[in-house]
Design a protein around this motif. Structure first.
Motif, PDB file in Angstrom:
ATOM      1  N   LEU A 121      34.262  44.852  37.923  1.00 46.82           N
ATOM      2  CA  LEU A 121      33.454  44.069  36.017  1.00 46.82           C
ATOM      3  C   LEU A 121      32.646  44.686  35.655  1.00 46.82           C
ATOM      4  O   LEU A 121      32.169  44.194  35.151  1.00 46.82           O
ATOM      5  CB  LEU A 121      33.977  43.023  36.749  1.00 46.82           C
ATOM      6  N   ARG A 122      32.328  45.941  36.312  1.00 44.10           N
ATOM      7  CA  ARG A 122      30.840  46.942  35.606  1.00 44.10           C
ATOM      8  C   ARG A 122      29.111  45.776  35.869  1.00 44.10           C
ATOM      9  O   ARG A 122      28.723  45.430  35.125  1.00 44.10           O
ATOM     10  CB  ARG A 122      30.759  47.605  34.424  1.00 44.10           C
ATOM     11  N   LEU A 141      26.344  40.041  33.731  1.00 35.97           N
ATOM     12  CA  LEU A 141      26.868  42.014  32.754  1.00 35.97           C
ATOM     13  C   LEU A 141      25.673  42.391  31.919  1.00 35.97           C
ATOM     14  O   LEU A 141      24.635  41.881  31.629  1.00 35.97           O
ATOM     15  CB  LEU A 141      27.743  40.706  31.621  1.00 35.97           C
ATOM     16  N   MET A 145      28.977  37.720  26.941  1.00 38.80           N
ATOM     17  CA  MET A 145      29.864  37.159  26.400  1.00 38.80           C
ATOM     18  C   MET A 145      30.867  35.623  26.417  1.00 38.80           C
ATOM     19  O   MET A 145      30.372  35.041  27.271  1.00 38.80           O
ATOM     20  CB  MET A 145      31.260  38.112  27.301  1.00 38.80           C
ATOM     21  N   ASP A 149      36.744  35.621  25.846  1.00 35.82           N
ATOM     22  CA  ASP A 149      36.458  37.141  26.014  1.00 35.82           C
ATOM     23  C   ASP A 149      36.663  37.694  27.146  1.00 35.82           C
ATOM     24  O   ASP A 149      36.820  38.893  27.278  1.00 35.82           O
ATOM     25  CB  ASP A 149      35.350  37.788  24.534  1.00 35.82           C
ATOM     26  N   PHE A 150      35.857  36.777  27.935  1.00 38.21           N
ATOM     27  CA  PHE A 150      35.081  37.081  29.591  1.00 38.21           C
ATOM     28  C   PHE A 150      36.662  37.559  30.147  1.00 38.21           C
ATOM     29  O   PHE A 150      37.196  38.723  31.040  1.00 38.21           O
ATOM     30  CB  PHE A 150      34.256  36.908  30.297  1.00 38.21           C
ATOM     31  N   TYR A 153      38.859  40.708  28.953  1.00 40.56           N
ATOM     32  CA  TYR A 153      38.090  41.814  29.519  1.00 40.56           C
ATOM     33  C   TYR A 153      37.925  42.024  31.199  1.00 40.56           C
ATOM     34  O   TYR A 153      38.179  43.266  31.696  1.00 40.56           O
ATOM     35  CB  TYR A 153      36.179  41.673  29.927  1.00 40.56           C
ATOM     36  N   VAL A 154      38.383  40.875  32.292  1.00 38.77           N
ATOM     37  CA  VAL A 154      38.476  40.446  32.977  1.00 38.77           C
ATOM     38  C   VAL A 154      39.983  41.153  33.255  1.00 38.77           C
ATOM     39  O   VAL A 154      40.034  41.754  34.148  1.00 38.77           O
ATOM     40  CB  VAL A 154      38.067  39.851  34.387  1.00 38.77           C
ATOM     41  N   GLN A 156      42.218  42.765  31.272  1.00 39.25           N
ATOM     42  CA  GLN A 156      42.010  44.508  31.235  1.00 39.25           C
ATOM     43  C   GLN A 156      41.515  45.408  32.750  1.00 39.25           C
ATOM     44  O   GLN A 156      42.472  46.425  32.697  1.00 39.25           O
ATOM     45  CB  GLN A 156      42.041  44.750  29.954  1.00 39.25           C
ATOM     46  N   ALA A 157      40.449  44.835  33.103  1.00 42.74           N
ATOM     47  CA  ALA A 157      39.600  45.365  33.493  1.00 42.74           C
ATOM     48  C   ALA A 157      40.986  45.664  35.493  1.00 42.74           C
ATOM     49  O   ALA A 157      40.671  46.450  35.755  1.00 42.74           O
ATOM     50  CB  ALA A 157      38.345  44.931  34.634  1.00 42.74           C
TER      51      ALA A 157
END
Length: 263
Positions: A121-122, A141, A145, A149-150, A153-154, A156-157
């Motif tokens: 998750l960077r 992060l 965010m 949106d987060f 992001y999660v 997708q990651a």
């Protein structure tokens, strides 16, 4: 080529056995310690499909996170072909397959489940989340965010099929993560100043109480939050045993699907 016992010892260097909870079942659980291993398969769970895949690929070893048998939730009382557990164990034994499982010791280990989740998750400067006995991490992060949106992001990651979340009215910056079922640590995440907690297997009341605790909750699924550690296991063993052929299972994947209203 290494033996199953040598591979077990190597994995205990990554995730020391002492880190496992007292009820847990870790290490070489099936097979001959002296068996020579040339090919191995890594998977989050040892399912029948994973066993079949390992056999078809000529593997002598499966390395998994979840124990193939654990008396805490599924006591081994029989080895009957007409039960799921018995059928799986009989298949492994008939194939002379070895199985090594690194569970809660890999959860808490440096470079284990939760460090890999934080990395995926960077999160910046990840470290242990206080009050969790090493079972969760926290970090930041690069920039704030919006929660929705987060969530995307999660998803997708971690290659999730979907993410369930509850909004506490905060943007996302300070994030705690707990791979697998770590919902009990939401209070610890809030107390540590995190605005968001990513974990899995959350119940109704966890989401209901999130706003009152002042923390955004995301349930990204048990499989997606833990499966990335398989790559860490592969990298570790390839570094220790360059001649060992090891790959990630292609048959084991997230089984939970989501129907999205309006689709």
């Amino acid at each position: 080529m290494p033996t199953a016992l040598e591979i077990e010892k190597s994995l205990f260097e990554l995730a020391p056995k002492a880190g496992a909870m007292d009820w847990d079942n870790v290490g070489l659980l099936v097979g001959d310690p002296a068996a020579e291993i040339t090919r191995a398969l890594a998977a989050l769970d040892v399912t029948e499909a994973v066993a079949d895949e390992a056999i078809a690929k000529g593997c002598q070893l499966i390395v998994s996170h979840h124990p193939v048998m654990n008396c805490r939730w599924l006591p081994v009382q029989t080895l009957r072909e007409d039960t799921p557990q018995g059928r799986l164990l009989r298949k492994l034994v008939r194939a002379n397959m070895c199985v090594i499982c690194m569970h809660t010791n890999l959860d808490v280990a440096e470079g284990g489940v939760n460090d890999v989740l934080a990395y995926t998750l960077r999160l910046e400067d990840p470290g242990p989340l206080p009050g969790t006995d090493g079972l969760a991490r926290m970090g930041r992060l690069p920039a704030p965010m919006a929660l929705r949106d987060f969530a995307g992001y999660v998803s997708q990651a971690l290659d999730c099929n979907g993410v369930r979340y509850a909004d506490a009215g905060k943007s996302v910056l300070r994030v705690a993560v707990g791979g697998g079922a770590c919902g009990e640590y939401a209070d610890a995440a809030a107390a540590a100043g995190c605005d968001t907690f990513v974990t899995s297997d959350l119940g109704y009341h966890a989401f209901l109480d999130a706003a009152g605790k002042g923390i955004n909750l995301l349930d990204a699924g048990h499989f997606p939050t833990e499966d990335p550690v398989c790559h860490a296991l592969i990298d570790w063993l390839q570094g220790k045993f360059p001649g060992l052929s090891i790959e990630k299972s292609t048959s084991h994947r997230e089984v939970i699907q989501f129907y999205i209203k309006g689709e």
